[in-house]
Design an enzyme around this catalytic site. Structure first.
Site, PDB file in Angstrom:
ATOM      1  N   ASP A   1       4.027  86.238  99.393  1.00 40.86           N
ATOM      2  CA  ASP A   1       5.298  86.039  98.706  1.00 40.86           C
ATOM      3  C   ASP A   1       6.337  86.980  99.308  1.00 40.86           C
ATOM      4  O   ASP A   1       6.490  87.022 100.528  1.00 40.86           O
ATOM      5  CB  ASP A   1       5.161  86.118  97.181  1.00 40.86           C
ATOM      6  CG  ASP A   1       4.578  87.413  96.660  1.00 40.86           C
ATOM      7  OD1 ASP A   1       4.840  88.479  97.247  1.00 40.86           O
ATOM      8  OD2 ASP A   1       3.885  87.376  95.630  1.00 40.86           O
TER       9      ASP A   1
ATOM     10  N   GLU B   1       7.220  93.204  92.289  1.00 41.97           N
ATOM     11  CA  GLU B   1       7.938  92.866  91.061  1.00 41.97           C
ATOM     12  C   GLU B   1       7.116  93.084  89.799  1.00 41.97           C
ATOM     13  O   GLU B   1       7.549  92.733  88.714  1.00 41.97           O
ATOM     14  CB  GLU B   1       8.379  91.394  91.106  1.00 41.97           C
ATOM     15  CG  GLU B   1       9.554  91.115  92.043  1.00 41.97           C
ATOM     16  CD  GLU B   1       9.250  91.404  93.491  1.00 41.97           C
ATOM     17  OE1 GLU B   1       8.236  90.879  93.995  1.00 41.97           O
ATOM     18  OE2 GLU B   1      10.004  92.166  94.124  1.00 41.97           O
TER      19      GLU B   1
ATOM     20  N   GLY C   1       0.276  81.974 101.676  1.00 39.78           N
ATOM     21  CA  GLY C   1      -0.419  82.974 100.880  1.00 39.78           C
ATOM     22  C   GLY C   1       0.420  84.205 100.597  1.00 39.78           C
ATOM     23  O   GLY C   1       0.059  85.021  99.752  1.00 39.78           O
TER      24      GLY C   1
ATOM     25  N   GLU D   1      -5.916  95.152  93.616  1.00 44.36           N
ATOM     26  CA  GLU D   1      -5.544  93.895  94.268  1.00 44.36           C
ATOM     27  C   GLU D   1      -5.105  94.109  95.705  1.00 44.36           C
ATOM     28  O   GLU D   1      -5.202  93.206  96.539  1.00 44.36           O
ATOM     29  CB  GLU D   1      -4.423  93.206  93.501  1.00 44.36           C
ATOM     30  CG  GLU D   1      -3.106  93.971  93.504  1.00 44.36           C
ATOM     31  CD  GLU D   1      -1.950  93.152  92.955  1.00 44.36           C
ATOM     32  OE1 GLU D   1      -2.119  91.929  92.757  1.00 44.36           O
ATOM     33  OE2 GLU D   1      -0.884  93.734  92.731  1.00 44.36           O
TER      34      GLU D   1
END
Length: 285
Positions: free
Chosen positions: A6, A254, A4, A239
């Site tokens: 990155d 990013e 889950g 988020e």
């Protein structure tokens, strides 16, 4: 990203160190394939237990218990071959999870880094233990929540992990940080992510006894309060959120931080359903 997560210091050898990790972190040094993750294996254990129960239910007509997380290996005497196979896999994974991930000296679980140059084949566990540097690595949220959530902790381990969590540096005014290292990546400090809060809070509630339940309520208050304050200030759910700047959305990574947001909304609703009677709205100041 099967766990889950990155980009994060968690996936780099030097960048994940407690001392000097943030300065040493380079995204190009990520080596996720060299890590056995605690959370991914906790999820697989829960999957195997759930599948064993479902296969047996289909074969026998017995109604399964519908509950994610906190699973226990089905009892002996299963009649369905697939249920037997999944049960065997779950038992083996539970034993390996305790043997490989639990760090008694740290009072918590930790990822396993494979030896440098390992490219598959039989794993020499002694070499893994000889090269283990978990005590030098910065703690992260996966060292605590997933094992508790999946029911992989003994009562002694749960008590030790709660004490370790409280001294880990992960807990801020807005919830539990993803890691204790600030690299500018979004899956690092000071960001907190809704799924990680949910895993940790549910795990503390299920496995932590009274201290765990008390901390679960406390973290629910911090997280829901911060989400509410951010919504009042911006008109959006975000988020991810800062765990150090109460009522602020998260940053880094990013792309521009997103608003919306499905798992933030669902996470807050779940916590309100569970802990609403304990929670209070934060004051304006």
């Amino acid at each position: 990203a099967e766990s889950g997560w990155d980009f994060s210091s968690r996936w780099t050898r030097a960048g994940g160190m407690a001392e000097g990790g943030a300065e040493a972190f380079r995204l190009k040094d990520s080596q996720a394939t060299q890590v056995l993750p605690t959370d991914l294996n906790a999820f697989l254990y829960d999957f195997e237990v759930t599948m064993a129960e479902l296969c047996e239910a289909v074969a026998t007509g017995r109604r399964p218990i519908a509950q994610a997380g906190g699973a226990s290996v089905p009892a002996e005497g299963l009649s369905d071959p697939s249920a037997v196979a999944f049960t065997k896999a779950a038992k083996e994974r539970r034993l390996a999870f305790d043997r490989l991930f639990w760090r008694p000296a740290l009072g918590r679980w930790a990822d396993v880094w494979l030896p440098e140059g390992f490219c598959g084949g039989a794993l020499d566990e002694q070499k893994v233990f000889d090269g283990d540097d978990a005590g030098r690595r910065a703690p992260n949220c996966a060292d605590f929540g997933p094992a508790l959530w999946a029911g992989l902790a003994t009562s002694e381990q749960a008590a030790a992990s709660i004490a370790a969590l409280q001294r880990s540096g992960l807990l801020g005014v807005g919830g539990a940080a993803t890691t204790a290292t600030n690299t500018g990546e979004q899956w690092d400090a000071p960001n907190g992510w809704p799924p990680l809060q949910g895993l940790l809070i549910e795990g503390l509630e299920r496995c932590g006894g009274e201290p765990g339940r008390t901390l679960a309520v406390d973290l629910a208050q911090r997280w829901v309060g911060g989400c509410y304050a951010a919504w009042r200030a911006t008109g959006f759910m975000h988020e991810k959120y800062s765990t150090t700047d109460f009522g602020s959305g998260g940053a880094g990574g990013e792309y521009e931080p997103q608003v919306g947001f499905g798992w933030s909304n669902g996470g807050v609703l779940q916590l309100l359903m569970t802990y609403g009677r304990h929670l209070v709205a934060p004051t304006k100041d």
